[in-house]
Scaffold this active site. Structure first.
Site, PDB file in Angstrom:
ATOM      1  N   ARG A   1     -31.578  65.520  -1.198  1.00  0.00           N
ATOM      2  CA  ARG A   1     -32.472  64.418  -0.838  1.00  0.00           C
ATOM      3  C   ARG A   1     -32.567  64.262   0.682  1.00  0.00           C
ATOM      4  NH1 ARG A   1     -29.979  59.132  -0.404  1.00  0.00           N
ATOM      5  NH2 ARG A   1     -27.730  59.283  -0.577  1.00  0.00           N
TER       6      ARG A   1
ATOM      7  N   ASN B   1     -28.303  68.241   4.352  1.00  0.00           N
ATOM      8  CA  ASN B   1     -28.540  69.536   3.713  1.00  0.00           C
ATOM      9  C   ASN B   1     -29.096  70.588   4.675  1.00  0.00           C
ATOM     10  OD1 ASN B   1     -27.953  68.389   1.049  1.00  0.00           O
ATOM     11  ND2 ASN B   1     -29.820  67.207   1.456  1.00  0.00           N
TER      12      ASN B   1
ATOM     13  N   ARG C   1     -38.608  65.454  -6.646  1.00  0.00           N
ATOM     14  CA  ARG C   1     -37.676  64.502  -7.239  1.00  0.00           C
ATOM     15  C   ARG C   1     -38.249  63.089  -7.245  1.00  0.00           C
ATOM     16  NH1 ARG C   1     -31.606  64.786  -4.716  1.00  0.00           N
ATOM     17  NH2 ARG C   1     -30.720  62.944  -5.685  1.00  0.00           N
TER      18      ARG C   1
ATOM     19  N   SER D   1     -25.715  61.497  -8.823  1.00  0.00           N
ATOM     20  CA  SER D   1     -26.188  62.869  -8.992  1.00  0.00           C
ATOM     21  C   SER D   1     -26.636  63.072 -10.439  1.00  0.00           C
ATOM     22  CB  SER D   1     -25.075  63.864  -8.669  1.00  0.00           C
ATOM     23  OG  SER D   1     -24.746  63.785  -7.317  1.00  0.00           O
TER      24      SER D   1
ATOM     25  N   GLN E   1     -23.333  72.047  -5.071  1.00  0.00           N
ATOM     26  CA  GLN E   1     -23.433  71.096  -3.961  1.00  0.00           C
ATOM     27  C   GLN E   1     -23.324  71.849  -2.641  1.00  0.00           C
ATOM     28  OE1 GLN E   1     -22.897  66.975  -5.612  1.00  0.00           O
ATOM     29  NE2 GLN E   1     -20.890  67.513  -4.844  1.00  0.00           N
TER      30      GLN E   1
ATOM     31  N   ARG F   1      12.453  62.969  -5.633  1.00  0.00           N
ATOM     32  CA  ARG F   1      11.226  63.437  -4.968  1.00  0.00           C
ATOM     33  C   ARG F   1      11.017  64.923  -5.232  1.00  0.00           C
ATOM     34  NH1 ARG F   1       8.852  60.819  -0.682  1.00  0.00           N
ATOM     35  NH2 ARG F   1       8.454  62.815   0.317  1.00  0.00           N
TER      36      ARG F   1
END
Lengths: 271, 271
Positions: A57, A67, A118, A129, A150, A205
């Site tokens: 987008r 992007n 879109r 998403s 992605q 631990r």
């Protein structure tokens, strides 16, 4: 005198072993044919088309036009799409976008990639998403499964896409996504400003080598059958994972991450 | 004729307000004195000495002589010790080591830092940091609390040490350590190669802004009272945390991490 009977016995033994050998080859061939036809039958039964998809987008909170940010001499988007093309097993590769700049970029550099325009309601800061993947699938009824990639995970490799693809196509998984294994010790905030351990006992631990750690979604990719997406799920049914090495697992959320990613790219190249 | 009685009344009113003002100042002063003495009393009651400690053993699995690895023109060890000195509130600063090179390095660059010659049993690959802290405390009975600093977290800042110090000294915490907040979605492996969600519902995938995430120990520092260490705990009693921003939270475990840390150092410098 040369012992012919000994020679004949020897020849008999040789013939005997040759016969056993031939029989072995014959049965092996039959087994291979049977196995291959079974695999073909299975493949034919389950083989589905997987559509590669990138959501790109216009607006993004962390980085402006994330992007299209420069990466490895191109853009994050182009890096992702190029890997998807190199992978070569997607039925089609689509970019879903509300951004003319993205459309122009794709048309210029990767003309074989298709563009889905879109719906604006899927491109807001609060839209998930999943809603964008759903909108894409609704408008492309031929899609059987989606491989959502992605482009903010720039160290993606075709081998991992192949692992996910095979799990979906041949191993009966309904959704497969990428994770990274962590060995972190987790804490929960409680009242009065104190914290309590969440996943371990502080009196014992664990060191890294003492336990298997846990799996963290790293956002690199999500392969999902359309039936699952229709159920409002990105992950559902029989869910599997592909484990990505930590050094390749960075997800870019901010300008800082982008700079770190560019450095890591150089470090990985020189390894 | 000028009305004197009016003037006198006015003067009377002024005197009245002056008297009230003085009384106010008087009581405020008493309150401030009382509050200050109370704070002093409290401080005197609880003030303890915190000893700064770095564990720097010779052997290390990920990186050869990790503590002496080059960072910011010096070493990881010197970077940590310098920050501890700049912090200025540790009673003493010690390096616990089994390594002559570390001893020489400390003596050369930071002669005011003391060297504890660490028992070999605390310096093996399987020995815990806690065992080394315990051995140090046993041999230094004057220590009341330890501020253990890990030089593999090179982006440590004095302000965060100060936060931890104040929590231990003034806010009744028994141990305080550093964490980073994460918003990861976690998964657990199950039978048959499938995974199940661990900390969320896939039908309501939370976005970052939807939840507070969770706290992850980042290993930068651990401030602990000696009583807690004697109970075989690095974290115990009333446990508090100091939250470190994610960009400063890298922990160096491998050569790759070290290279990334050097890049991040430059990125942070140019911000």
């Amino acid at each position: 005198m040369y012992n012919f009977s000994h020679k004949m016995n020897k020849n008999k033994n040789v013939n005997y072993w040759v016969a056993i050998g031939n029989l072995g080859i014959f049965f092996t061939l039959i087994l291979v044919m049977f196995w291959t036809s079974d695999l073909e039958r299975k493949s034919k039964k389950k083989l589905m088309k997987v559509t590669g998809l990138v959501l790109a987008r216009c607006g993004s909170k962390g980085i402006k036009k994330k992007n299209l940010a420069e990466f490895n001499g191109t853009s994050l988007l182009q890096t992702a799409l190029q890997t998807m093309q190199n992978f070569g097993k997607f039925d089609n590769i689509w970019v879903s976008t509300d951004c003319q700049e993205v459309v122009d970029h794709v048309n210029k550099f990767l003309p074989s990639v298709k563009v889905h325009h879109r719906g604006p309601y899927t491109a807001t800061d609060t839209a998930s998403s999943l809603s964008a993947v759903q909108e894409f699938c609704e408008q492309h009824s031929e899609v059987e499964a989606v491989g959502l990639i992605q482009c903010t995970s720039p160290f993606i490799q075709t081998a991992w896409l192949d692992d996910a693809f095979k799990m979906l196509i041949l191993q009966n998984y309904d959704s497969v996504f990428s994770v990274v294994r962590k060995h972190n010790l987790l804490w929960e905030p409680h009242e009065d400003g104190i914290v309590k351990p969440f996943n371990f006992d502080p009196s014992k631990r664990p060191r890294r080598q003492d336990w298997n750690g846990f799996l963290v979604e790293n956002g690199m990719f999500y392969f999902t059958r359309v039936e699952i997406i229709k159920q409002n799920l990105l992950q559902g049914g029989r869910i599997g994972v592909v484990e990505i090495p930590a050094n390749y697992s960075l997800e870019i959320d901010s300008e800082f991450d982008l700079k770190v990613a560019r450095s890591i790219f150089k470090i990985l190249q020189n390894q």
